[in-house]
Enzyme design. Sequence first.
Site, PDB file in Angstrom:
ATOM      1  N   VAL A  42       0.870  -1.179   0.000  1.00 23.14           N
ATOM      2  CA  VAL A  42       0.000   0.000   0.000  1.00 23.14           C
ATOM      3  C   VAL A  42       0.903   1.223   0.000  1.00 23.14           C
ATOM      4  O   VAL A  42       1.832   1.314   0.804  1.00 23.14           O
ATOM      5  CB  VAL A  42      -0.922   0.025   1.222  1.00 23.14           C
ATOM      6  CG1 VAL A  42      -1.788   1.280   1.222  1.00 23.14           C
ATOM      7  CG2 VAL A  42      -1.800  -1.228   1.253  1.00 23.14           C
ATOM      8  N   CYS A  43       0.636   2.148  -0.907  1.00 24.57           N
ATOM      9  CA  CYS A  43       1.359   3.414  -0.974  1.00 24.57           C
ATOM     10  C   CYS A  43       2.871   3.164  -1.085  1.00 24.57           C
ATOM     11  O   CYS A  43       3.318   2.375  -1.916  1.00 24.57           O
ATOM     12  CB  CYS A  43       1.003   4.272   0.233  1.00 24.57           C
ATOM     13  SG  CYS A  43       1.503   6.002   0.104  1.00 24.57           S
ATOM     14  N   SER A  44       3.666   3.815  -0.252  1.00 23.26           N
ATOM     15  CA  SER A  44       5.124   3.691  -0.356  1.00 23.26           C
ATOM     16  C   SER A  44       5.639   2.346   0.126  1.00 23.26           C
ATOM     17  O   SER A  44       6.853   2.084   0.068  1.00 23.26           O
ATOM     18  CB  SER A  44       5.806   4.816   0.426  1.00 23.26           C
ATOM     19  OG  SER A  44       5.428   4.792   1.786  1.00 23.26           O
ATOM     20  N   THR A 102       2.133   3.060  -6.964  1.00 23.90           N
ATOM     21  CA  THR A 102       2.221   3.613  -5.615  1.00 23.90           C
ATOM     22  C   THR A 102       1.472   4.937  -5.635  1.00 23.90           C
ATOM     23  O   THR A 102       0.843   5.278  -6.635  1.00 23.90           O
ATOM     24  CB  THR A 102       3.684   3.787  -5.173  1.00 23.90           C
ATOM     25  OG1 THR A 102       3.723   4.215  -3.801  1.00 23.90           O
ATOM     26  CG2 THR A 102       4.411   4.817  -6.032  1.00 23.90           C
TER      27      THR A 102
END
Length: 336
Positions: free
Chosen positions: A112-114, A132
């Site tokens: 998730v994300c970074s 991302t």
Amino acid sequence: MCSEFAGPARRRIGILLFDGVKMLDFAGPAEVFVEANQSLNGYQVVLLSPDGGEVSTSIGARVEVAGAAADAGRFDTVVIPGSERPLSTWATPQVLAAARHLSARTRRLASVCSGAYVLGELGLLDGRRATTHWKFTTDLARRYPRAAVDPDAIFVRDGTLYSSAGVAAGMDLALALVEEDHGADVARRVAQSLVVYMQRAGGQSQFSASLSGPAPRTPLVRAVVDLICADPAAPHTVQSLAAHARVSVRHLTRLFRAELERSPAEYVAFIRFGVARDLLHSGAGVTEAAMAAGYGSSEALRRAFVARLGISPRKYQQRFRSTGSAGAPLLAVVGS
């Protein structure tokens, strides 16, 4: 990642936490899986940390975990959330070692994300599609050139490897995993209960600050930019802009690409789109916004929005004009 998994009736979902983890990156997906248990006893969510100790999240809350990653056994799915802190402060050798251990003991691995940076550091993005948060996509692609980074996707699946954009996109990904495991009806009930979209139209460009960009560095380019911004609806062409600057078309194009990372024609389109978007934010009608921004017709603006964001101007306006109850409804999942 292991290729086979003889899982129990309840799928074990391991989520790796660490100091500085963004709270919603893990809490959102975890709630999706827990909510699915209202329909079926399908998931066991297990919070982990590299050493089994509690962690401090992005909002300062301390979270206890079930244990250390190395002692947790096997999982159906492992989720690696991210952080907005500098990469070196949270993607530590201990976090990477824990993620490496878990990635070898799960059927599916998701970021998730970074959290995608962790997958990149482990070499798991090599030759794979990934995404991302929009503000990290350029850097992710630079750091891991063997990865095919999709800057607009809400989430990406490449085999048993999954990645998502930031924060709420982790819930989108978790809903997709629930649907993959138990079908659309269960996923829909989860979305309805959590009052979220089961599947959002368009990509993450619609949420990004994509209309920001580098500023002109020379007076010549600044003069041409000022001309465009002063009257975006004017019939600007590269020839007319070059004539205004008293340079050749070739020279002007070279300067624009060097300073603004766009050709003159692309920059005109960029400014017109920004003007139209701002007008929609302020409540202007689609036709009004199209004419004021220089599109000539509402259909031309519609094509531009679909090409850039994947949704129509009207749908975009409904989503982003207001968060208040007086505006158009932002969600329509219950009873759908």
